[in-house]
Motif scaffolding. Structure first.
Motif, PDB file in Angstrom:
ATOM      1  N   GLU A 200       0.829  -1.210   0.000  1.00  0.00           N
ATOM      2  CA  GLU A 200       0.000   0.000   0.000  1.00  0.00           C
ATOM      3  C   GLU A 200       0.864   1.261   0.000  1.00  0.00           C
ATOM      4  O   GLU A 200       0.527   2.254  -0.657  1.00  0.00           O
ATOM      5  N   LEU A 201       1.971   1.230   0.715  1.00  0.00           N
ATOM      6  CA  LEU A 201       2.850   2.403   0.713  1.00  0.00           C
ATOM      7  C   LEU A 201       3.510   2.598  -0.647  1.00  0.00           C
ATOM      8  O   LEU A 201       3.662   3.737  -1.111  1.00  0.00           O
ATOM      9  N   LEU A 202       3.901   1.504  -1.299  1.00  0.00           N
ATOM     10  CA  LEU A 202       4.460   1.647  -2.640  1.00  0.00           C
ATOM     11  C   LEU A 202       3.438   2.269  -3.586  1.00  0.00           C
ATOM     12  O   LEU A 202       3.775   3.133  -4.402  1.00  0.00           O
TER      13      LEU A 202
ATOM     14  N   PRO B  93      -6.433   3.675   1.997  1.00  0.00           N
ATOM     15  CA  PRO B  93      -7.854   3.371   2.187  1.00  0.00           C
ATOM     16  C   PRO B  93      -8.154   2.687   3.523  1.00  0.00           C
ATOM     17  O   PRO B  93      -7.366   1.868   4.012  1.00  0.00           O
ATOM     18  N   ASP B  94      -9.320   3.022   4.090  1.00  0.00           N
ATOM     19  CA  ASP B  94      -9.723   2.447   5.370  1.00  0.00           C
ATOM     20  C   ASP B  94      -9.795   0.928   5.319  1.00  0.00           C
ATOM     21  O   ASP B  94      -9.588   0.253   6.332  1.00  0.00           O
ATOM     22  N   GLU B  95     -10.084   0.372   4.149  1.00  0.00           N
ATOM     23  CA  GLU B  95     -10.198  -1.078   4.029  1.00  0.00           C
ATOM     24  C   GLU B  95      -8.903  -1.783   4.426  1.00  0.00           C
ATOM     25  O   GLU B  95      -8.928  -2.907   4.947  1.00  0.00           O
ATOM     26  N   VAL B  96      -7.779  -1.128   4.220  1.00  0.00           N
ATOM     27  CA  VAL B  96      -6.498  -1.724   4.609  1.00  0.00           C
ATOM     28  C   VAL B  96      -6.444  -1.910   6.122  1.00  0.00           C
ATOM     29  O   VAL B  96      -5.977  -2.934   6.633  1.00  0.00           O
ATOM     30  N   GLU B  97      -6.943  -0.923   6.839  1.00  0.00           N
ATOM     31  CA  GLU B  97      -6.976  -1.026   8.299  1.00  0.00           C
ATOM     32  C   GLU B  97      -8.020  -2.043   8.763  1.00  0.00           C
ATOM     33  O   GLU B  97      -7.792  -2.779   9.735  1.00  0.00           O
ATOM     34  N   TRP B  98      -9.152  -2.126   8.065  1.00  0.00           N
ATOM     35  CA  TRP B  98     -10.193  -3.088   8.429  1.00  0.00           C
ATOM     36  C   TRP B  98      -9.681  -4.525   8.373  1.00  0.00           C
ATOM     37  O   TRP B  98     -10.223  -5.410   9.039  1.00  0.00           O
ATOM     38  N   ARG B  99      -8.656  -4.774   7.580  1.00  0.00           N
ATOM     39  CA  ARG B  99      -8.146  -6.145   7.444  1.00  0.00           C
ATOM     40  C   ARG B  99      -7.334  -6.598   8.652  1.00  0.00           C
ATOM     41  O   ARG B  99      -6.936  -7.758   8.734  1.00  0.00           O
ATOM     42  N   THR B 100      -7.064  -5.711   9.576  1.00  0.00           N
ATOM     43  CA  THR B 100      -6.381  -6.099  10.808  1.00  0.00           C
ATOM     44  C   THR B 100      -7.242  -7.083  11.585  1.00  0.00           C
ATOM     45  O   THR B 100      -8.438  -6.861  11.779  1.00  0.00           O
ATOM     46  N   SER B 101      -6.638  -8.152  12.074  1.00  0.00           N
ATOM     47  CA  SER B 101      -7.367  -9.139  12.875  1.00  0.00           C
ATOM     48  C   SER B 101      -7.490  -8.674  14.322  1.00  0.00           C
ATOM     49  O   SER B 101      -6.504  -8.252  14.938  1.00  0.00           O
TER      50      SER B 101
END
Length: 384
Positions: free
Chosen positions: A100-102, A260-268
């Motif tokens: 995501e950072l790339l 995107p917020d979805e990246v954070e939502w993927r945290t378990s």
């Protein structure tokens, strides 16, 4: 007072595990490949996960958890690093964060520096982000490996937009020194480029070495850098899927916030529970693990000298992954293939880490001395 080394689980207990390390190969294979370890979980983690199951706490991860504060306290204790919890953002795993950072700091077709031999996903993530790999291999000498700062400077001057830093380095176990990292930061700052630092092995820095977080190496590092890390390598939590990005200046923090917020939502959520327990209460367990790994790196050196005298191995300064040169044995570019077929020991193939890995293999020493001894003895039988 010295810390007693942590004991690994016995082989029969390990074979009941269903993770990749113990499920990929038949039962006659000793697995010393993927980065999983063979120790019991830290008691604080077991308690935290058991309590979550009992209360049925298995939902989505909320936007605010205790993980940033827990990591900040851990980083201060272990590394002397002052982390602002407000600049910690979670994701699923380190390589998702790198991807995501790339995407955020490059355009398709941009060039990204990697420093082989290096963790194989560093190559694959560039395919995912549609960027082009620029290889600037580590410099090697009798003392170990180091970043080729002149080569990195030249690659940035030729147009590379970012660099993936492995700090500590996988597979060599190199802990880059502060001045090297400071100069790297100055080079990137001069060229207006970015450093994305994978620091997942940092908690496993071994006696005699000092880990320097990239973001703390120099004032310029905060302006050009992102750090990605997790409790997963040190505390064997890869399946719980929780990592996070750390920044130390407004510019990089804005970039992380734009992901995107979805990246954070993927945290378990279970990963958060385990990470908080590890950072809050895992120091004694971690010290015992480090004591075991310190013994094992030198045990491997001695076992190779006895059973595989043609092997060349310089014990690393961090982690449980050993980079071993087997090229003198005449087993081809990928000696791990022969070792798996004929000795029934699974290692990571050296060429997966770049062309510089030909003739090498990566050995996971995060196990008990009995398993390590049996594995090297089997490999040695092929050398006779």
């Amino acid at each position: 007072m010295s810390t007693a080394p942590l004991d690994a689980l016995p082989l029969d207990a390990l074979r009941q595990r269903s993770s990749t390390k113990w499920a990929k190969y038949p039962a006659d294979v000793l697995p010393l490949f993927v980065a999983e370890t063979d120790f019991p979980l830290a008691p604080a983690i077991t308690r935290a996960l058991s309590a979550a199951v009992e209360r049925g706490d298995t939902g989505y991860t909320p936007p605010r958890t205790r993980l940033p504060e827990a990591f900040a306290a851990f980083a201060q204790r272990r590394f002397g690093w002052q982390v602002d919890p407000a600049r910690v953002r979670t994701t699923c795993d380190v390589m998702m964060g790198v991807a995501e950072l790339l995407r955020a700091v490059t355009e398709p077709g941009d060039r990204v520096i990697v420093t082989p031999p290096v963790y194989p996903p560093f190559f694959a993530v560039n395919e995912e982000s549609h960027t082009e790999v620029v290889r600037v291999p580590l410099r090697a000498d009798a003392r170990g490996w180091a970043l080729d700062l002149d080569g990195i400077d030249a690659a940035f001057a030729a147009g590379a937009k970012a660099m993936l830093l492995c700090n500590p380095h996988n597979p060599t176990g190199t802990v880059h020194d502060r001045e090297t990292l400071a100069e790297l930061a100055r080079i990137a700052h001069r060229h207006g480029t970015w450093i994305i630092s994978d620091e997942i092995h940092a908690p496993l820095t071994l006696p005699g070495a000092t880990f320097t977080p990239f973001l703390a190496a120099a004032p310029e590092a905060a302006e050009v850098g992102f750090a990605l890390t997790s409790a997963s390598k040190a505390f064997n939590l890869a399946g719980l899927k929780c990592a996070f990005a750390v920044t130390a200046a407004d510019g990089p923090a804005r970039i992380v916030a734009s992901i995107p917020d979805e990246v954070e939502w993927r945290t378990s959520l279970f990963g958060v529970f385990a990470g908080v327990a590890a950072f809050d209460e895992g120091d004694a367990w971690l010290d015992a693990l480090i004591a075991r790994l310190d013994l094992n790196r030198f045990l491997l050196r001695d076992l190779l000298a006895e059973h595989v005298p043609g092997a060349r191995y310089l014990p690393g300064d961090a982690g449980y992954l050993a980079w071993v040169d087997l090229s003198a044995l005449g087993w081809g570019d990928n000696p791990a293939g022969k070792i798996l077929r004929e000795a029934r020991v699974a290692l990571n193939p050296g060429p997966d880490f770049g062309a510089e890995g030909r003739g090498h293999a990566r050995i996971n020493v995060g196990t008990g001395p009995e398993i390590l001894t049996e594995a090297v003895t089997r490999i040695g039988a092929l050398a006779r």
